[in-house]
Write a protein that holds these residues in place. Structure first.
Motif, PDB file in Angstrom:
ATOM      1  N   TRP A 151      58.698  83.101 -14.415  1.00  0.00           N
ATOM      2  CA  TRP A 151      59.090  83.729 -13.300  1.00  0.00           C
ATOM      3  C   TRP A 151      58.151  83.784 -12.205  1.00  0.00           C
ATOM      4  CZ3 TRP A 151      63.583  83.006 -14.916  1.00  0.00           C
ATOM      5  CH2 TRP A 151      64.029  83.368 -16.125  1.00  0.00           C
ATOM      6  N   PHE A 173      62.914  84.410  -8.294  1.00  0.00           N
ATOM      7  CA  PHE A 173      64.152  83.789  -9.032  1.00  0.00           C
ATOM      8  C   PHE A 173      65.339  84.598  -8.627  1.00  0.00           C
ATOM      9  CE2 PHE A 173      67.069  83.608 -12.492  1.00  0.00           C
ATOM     10  CZ  PHE A 173      67.333  82.395 -12.789  1.00  0.00           C
ATOM     11  N   TYR A 217      66.733  79.482  -3.640  1.00  0.00           N
ATOM     12  CA  TYR A 217      65.371  79.126  -3.938  1.00  0.00           C
ATOM     13  C   TYR A 217      65.203  78.516  -5.321  1.00  0.00           C
ATOM     14  CZ  TYR A 217      60.359  79.032  -4.116  1.00  0.00           C
ATOM     15  OH  TYR A 217      58.919  78.571  -4.453  1.00  0.00           O
ATOM     16  N   ALA A 218      65.894  79.303  -6.308  1.00  0.00           N
ATOM     17  CA  ALA A 218      65.698  78.971  -7.770  1.00  0.00           C
ATOM     18  C   ALA A 218      66.266  77.528  -7.953  1.00  0.00           C
ATOM     19  CB  ALA A 218      66.361  80.072  -8.427  1.00  0.00           C
ATOM     20  N   TYR A 231      72.181  78.194 -12.868  1.00  0.00           N
ATOM     21  CA  TYR A 231      71.556  79.523 -12.422  1.00  0.00           C
ATOM     22  C   TYR A 231      72.158  80.670 -12.946  1.00  0.00           C
ATOM     23  CZ  TYR A 231      69.791  83.076  -9.184  1.00  0.00           C
ATOM     24  OH  TYR A 231      69.258  84.420  -8.966  1.00  0.00           O
ATOM     25  N   THR A 285      56.527  79.253 -12.164  1.00  0.00           N
ATOM     26  CA  THR A 285      57.570  78.259 -11.802  1.00  0.00           C
ATOM     27  C   THR A 285      58.395  78.503 -10.617  1.00  0.00           C
ATOM     28  OG1 THR A 285      57.545  77.569 -14.012  1.00  0.00           O
ATOM     29  CG2 THR A 285      59.424  76.744 -12.629  1.00  0.00           C
ATOM     30  N   PHE A 286      58.879  79.786 -10.640  1.00  0.00           N
ATOM     31  CA  PHE A 286      59.763  80.145  -9.646  1.00  0.00           C
ATOM     32  C   PHE A 286      59.069  81.139  -8.340  1.00  0.00           C
ATOM     33  CE2 PHE A 286      62.642  79.307 -13.132  1.00  0.00           C
ATOM     34  CZ  PHE A 286      63.436  78.239 -12.415  1.00  0.00           C
ATOM     35  N   VAL A 317      63.997  74.612  -6.890  1.00  0.00           N
ATOM     36  CA  VAL A 317      63.084  74.721  -7.927  1.00  0.00           C
ATOM     37  C   VAL A 317      63.852  73.769  -9.121  1.00  0.00           C
ATOM     38  CG1 VAL A 317      61.624  75.692  -9.513  1.00  0.00           C
ATOM     39  CG2 VAL A 317      61.551  76.723  -7.275  1.00  0.00           C
ATOM     40  N   TYR A 341      66.635  85.741 -18.043  1.00  0.00           N
ATOM     41  CA  TYR A 341      66.086  86.431 -16.803  1.00  0.00           C
ATOM     42  C   TYR A 341      66.287  88.165 -17.045  1.00  0.00           C
ATOM     43  CZ  TYR A 341      64.717  88.041 -12.036  1.00  0.00           C
ATOM     44  OH  TYR A 341      64.196  88.877 -11.320  1.00  0.00           O
TER      45      TYR A 341
END
Length: 233
Positions: A130, A138, A143-144, A84, A133-134, A147, A92
């Protein structure tokens, strides 16, 4: 990127990676169409590649497994917290910086207009990664990571064991070559420093976002002064 370079060293070349989308922006609408569930001619734009890694291909491993039933699947894993932090501080952040820069939106929009005759249907990374998928969350670390872990569990469950290698890049050549049935090359395993390169790109985007508007403002002021002087002459 390290896995891409490693696979190409093992003669799985060329290997598709997100950098291919930058080199071939006409691919972006095809990936977006696939994300929306529209029919896609996979062979038409991936047929020349021997392997695929990274986004956006990893989001379609199921479809690619069906299209290429003899293909093997490599699930790269790492510590979720480190994953992450790495992702948030590289791709990101670059996506956020570029999206918030009017200059870059203008440049990329102009490039798409010149190449395709239209500005486009939005940002591929936003749609597939972003927001897709997330779910636009994100920045929510928990949460990210959920996933991320859910994806890994799904791949383990969905891919037959004889076609799947769960792999950490730090393991080097041995498990990768054994899985692919090839000899280990007599060269060190590649370790490409993606993070350092991505940070340089982010700094460049930030610098340009400030420098170019400032330069244009100064140029405009200089032209205004010049025209004013000519009008008085």
């Amino acid at each position: 990127m390290s896995l891409k370079v490693a696979l190409e060293e093992l003669d799985y070349a060329p290997c598709y990676h997100m950098v291919e989308v930058f080199a071939h922006p006409e691919h972006a609408p095809l990936w977006q169409a696939a994300w929306r569930g529209e029919p896609v001619d996979w062979e038409g734009f991936l047929g020349g590649y021997e392997a695929a890694v990274d986004w956006p291909a990893c989001s379609f491993y199921g479809e690619l497994m069906e299209r290429y039933p003899d293909a093997k699947v490599i699930l790269t894993v790492r510590d979720p917290e480190r994953w992450y932090e790495s992702t948030r501080s590289t791709i990101y952040e670059l996506s956020v910086v570029a999206t918030r820069s009017p200059l870059f939106r203008l440049v990329f929009g102009a490039m798409r207009l010149l190449r395709f005759g239209r500005v486009g249907d939005g940002n591929m990374a936003d749609e597939i990664i972003w927001d897709g998928t997330f779910d636009g969350r994100f920045e929510d670390r928990r949460y990210a990571i959920e996933v991320f872990e859910r994806h890994n569990a799904e791949v383990r469950r969905r891919v037959p064991r004889d076609r799947l290698l769960v792999y950490e890049v730090k393991e080097g050549w041995s498990p990768l070559c054994e899985f692919l049935g090839v000899e280990e090359p007599d060269v060190p395993f590649p370790h490409v420093n993606d993070t350092a390169e991505m940070r340089r790109r982010i700094r460049a985007v930030r610098a340009l976002s400030v420098a170019v508007p400032a330069a244009l403002t100064l140029l405009g002021a200089a032209l205004l002064v010049l025209l004013t002087r000519r009008a008085r002459a």
